[in-house]
Design a protein around this motif. Structure first.
Motif, short mmCIF file in Angstrom:
data_model
loop_
_atom_site.label_atom_id
_atom_site.label_comp_id
_atom_site.label_asym_id
_atom_site.label_seq_id
_atom_site.Cartn_x
_atom_site.Cartn_y
_atom_site.Cartn_z
N THR A 11 0.82 -1.22 0.00
CA THR A 11 0.00 0.00 0.00
C THR A 11 0.85 1.27 0.00
O THR A 11 1.99 1.27 0.47
N TYR A 12 0.25 2.33 -0.53
CA TYR A 12 0.86 3.65 -0.50
C TYR A 12 0.42 4.40 0.74
O TYR A 12 -0.62 4.08 1.35
N THR A 13 1.20 5.39 1.11
CA THR A 13 0.86 6.25 2.25
C THR A 13 0.39 7.59 1.73
O THR A 13 1.11 8.26 0.98
N SER A 46 8.42 -0.66 1.34
CA SER A 46 9.10 0.28 0.45
C SER A 46 8.06 1.19 -0.21
O SER A 46 8.22 2.41 -0.25
N THR A 47 7.00 0.57 -0.72
CA THR A 47 5.94 1.30 -1.39
C THR A 47 5.31 2.34 -0.48
O THR A 47 5.05 3.47 -0.89
N GLY A 48 5.07 1.99 0.76
CA GLY A 48 4.42 2.87 1.73
C GLY A 48 5.38 3.84 2.41
O GLY A 48 4.98 4.56 3.33
N GLU A 49 6.63 3.87 1.92
CA GLU A 49 7.62 4.81 2.46
C GLU A 49 7.79 4.68 3.97
O GLU A 49 8.01 5.69 4.66
N GLY A 50 7.69 3.45 4.47
CA GLY A 50 7.81 3.25 5.91
C GLY A 50 9.02 3.93 6.53
O GLY A 50 8.91 4.57 7.58
N VAL A 51 10.15 3.84 5.86
CA VAL A 51 11.37 4.41 6.44
C VAL A 51 11.41 5.93 6.39
O VAL A 51 12.26 6.55 7.03
N SER A 52 10.50 6.55 5.63
CA SER A 52 10.46 8.02 5.57
C SER A 52 9.44 8.60 6.56
O SER A 52 9.25 9.81 6.59
N LEU A 53 8.81 7.73 7.33
CA LEU A 53 7.79 8.19 8.30
C LEU A 53 8.38 8.19 9.71
O LEU A 53 9.29 7.41 10.01
N THR A 54 7.81 9.03 10.56
CA THR A 54 8.16 8.95 11.98
C THR A 54 7.51 7.69 12.56
O THR A 54 6.58 7.12 11.96
N HIS A 81 13.59 -1.26 10.91
CA HIS A 81 14.15 0.01 11.37
C HIS A 81 15.63 -0.20 11.66
O HIS A 81 16.03 -1.30 12.06
N ASN A 82 16.42 0.83 11.50
CA ASN A 82 17.83 0.69 11.89
C ASN A 82 17.99 0.54 13.40
O ASN A 82 18.97 -0.02 13.88
N PRO A 275 13.70 11.46 0.23
CA PRO A 275 14.43 11.82 -0.99
C PRO A 275 13.77 11.37 -2.30
O PRO A 275 14.41 11.50 -3.35
N GLN A 276 12.57 10.85 -2.25
CA GLN A 276 11.90 10.50 -3.51
C GLN A 276 11.19 11.77 -4.00
O GLN A 276 10.14 12.13 -3.50
N ARG A 277 11.77 12.42 -4.98
CA ARG A 277 11.31 13.74 -5.35
C ARG A 277 10.00 13.69 -6.13
O ARG A 277 9.64 12.67 -6.69
N SER A 278 9.31 14.83 -6.17
CA SER A 278 8.10 14.90 -6.99
C SER A 278 8.47 15.37 -8.40
O SER A 278 9.62 15.71 -8.67
N LEU A 279 7.48 15.40 -9.28
CA LEU A 279 7.73 15.69 -10.69
C LEU A 279 7.44 17.16 -10.99
O LEU A 279 6.55 17.76 -10.38
N SER A 280 8.17 17.71 -11.94
CA SER A 280 7.86 19.04 -12.43
C SER A 280 6.60 18.95 -13.29
O SER A 280 6.18 17.86 -13.67
N LYS A 281 6.03 20.11 -13.59
CA LYS A 281 4.82 20.14 -14.44
C LYS A 281 5.05 19.42 -15.77
O LYS A 281 4.22 18.63 -16.22
N SER A 282 6.19 19.72 -16.38
CA SER A 282 6.44 19.13 -17.71
C SER A 282 6.70 17.63 -17.58
O SER A 282 6.32 16.85 -18.45
#
Ligand code: NAY
Length: 297
Positions: A11-13, A46-54, A81-82, A275-282
């Motif tokens: 799942t996604y977050t 990985s998909t749910g960005e577990g490691v990027s969450l508190t 978790h580390n 660090p998974q960046r978002s996309l520009s408009k183009s």
């Protein structure tokens, strides 16, 4: 039995535009995932960005998915978790909120270099949720673990009461098949590479966890039916569509692309966290155009 089977959506977050959790998006997504034929939910991987969450956010996301699923399909919470103490806390929390299984990667900053270290990690986390089956999340490309997974399973066999198996996210089908067959098939080995699902099924996989199941579950189910009915050419065609889908989305950070697609499909989950960046408009325009040429959407 308590074994996992079928397609399990990774799942996604959901995030608001300001980056905070958008938990109200979870319930409608779970309805969609179940209706589409998913037979489980893998949360905060990985998909749910577990490691990027508190840690608090991880607890909130796990709870939102467990509540929305309401025991209709198993919810597996990824707690790696580390810091092992945090992983244990998350595992205990998963048990408390009525999740159905716990899964964890090993630490990755300090590499796990031998079987004994990996065993200690797995035992510590699994024992923090003793009533739930535990799945070790094998993803060596990310964790850098050098431990041979077959040897680990042989070593761990019988030593951890709630050890149920592994989530296998590597591309080695021969090794995966060995994991499936160890000890007469006593361990669950759940496949984790959507672009090779057909191959995994041919080796005997009973369950798979995937990010693209959020969108393509009906297509994969058709592929599995084709395979089971000896329509191999049709099954291969569907797998190829999934490969092309994954390549197309991989033109940009993969999960950011997936979240763009979810938004187009009516589930606005925001973008990914750094660090998974978002996309520009183009970039998002280019992505949208690319998606229009895909047969599977
Ligand atoms: C996870 O923890 O969310 C997973 O590993 C699910 C499996 C996915 N693996 C990763 C690393 O994201 O679905 C796959 C993957 O996104 C897909 O095969 C496309 O490469």
């Amino acid at each position: 039995s308590s074994r996992l089977s079928g397609l399990i959506a990774a799942t996604y977050t959901p995030f608001h535009a300001d980056g905070t959790l958008a938990l109200s998006k979870v319930a409608p997504m779970v309805e969609h995932l179940i209706r589409a034929g998913n037979r489980g939910l893998y949360v905060c991987g990985s998909t749910g960005e577990g490691v990027s969450l508190t840690t608090l956010e991880r607890c909130q996301v796990a709870e939102a998915y467990a509540q929305a699923a309401n025991k209709r399909v198993p919810v597996i919470v990824q707690v790696g978790h580390n810091c092992i103490a945090e992983a244990k806390h998350l595992a205990a929390h998963a048990e408390e909120i009525g999740a159905d299984a716990v899964s964890a990667t090993c630490p990755s900053y300090f590499k796990v270099v031998d079987i004994v270290s990996l065993f200690e990690v797995v035992q510590a986390i699994a024992s923090a949720a003793p009533r739930l089956p535990f799945y070790y999340y094998h993803i060596p490309a990310v964790t850098g673990s050098q431990v041979d997974i077959v040897s680990f399973l042989q070593f761990a066999d019988g030593k951890i009461p709630n050890f149920a198996g592994i989530k296998y996210t590597d591309k080695n089908l021969a090794e995966f098949q060995r994991c499936l067959s160890l000890g007469g098939g006593k361990f669950d080995a759940v496949w984790g590479c959507d672009d090779m699902l057909l191959g995994a099924i041919a080796t005997g996989a009973r369950a798979a966890i995937g990010s693209t199941f959020n969108v393509l579950a009906p297509l994969y189910l058709e592929m599995i039916r084709d395979f089971e009915s000896n329509r191999l050419a049709e099954a291969q065609q569907i797998q190829l569509q999934s490969i092309e889908f994954i390549c197309k989305l991989g033109m940009y950070p993969f999960h950011t692309s997936m979240k763009e697609l979810l938004r187009l499909l009516g589930h606005d989950f925001g973008t990914c966290r750094s660090p998974q960046r978002s996309l520009s408009k183009s970039e998002s325009k280019t992505l949208h155009q690319g998606l229009q040429h895909l047969k599977c959407l």
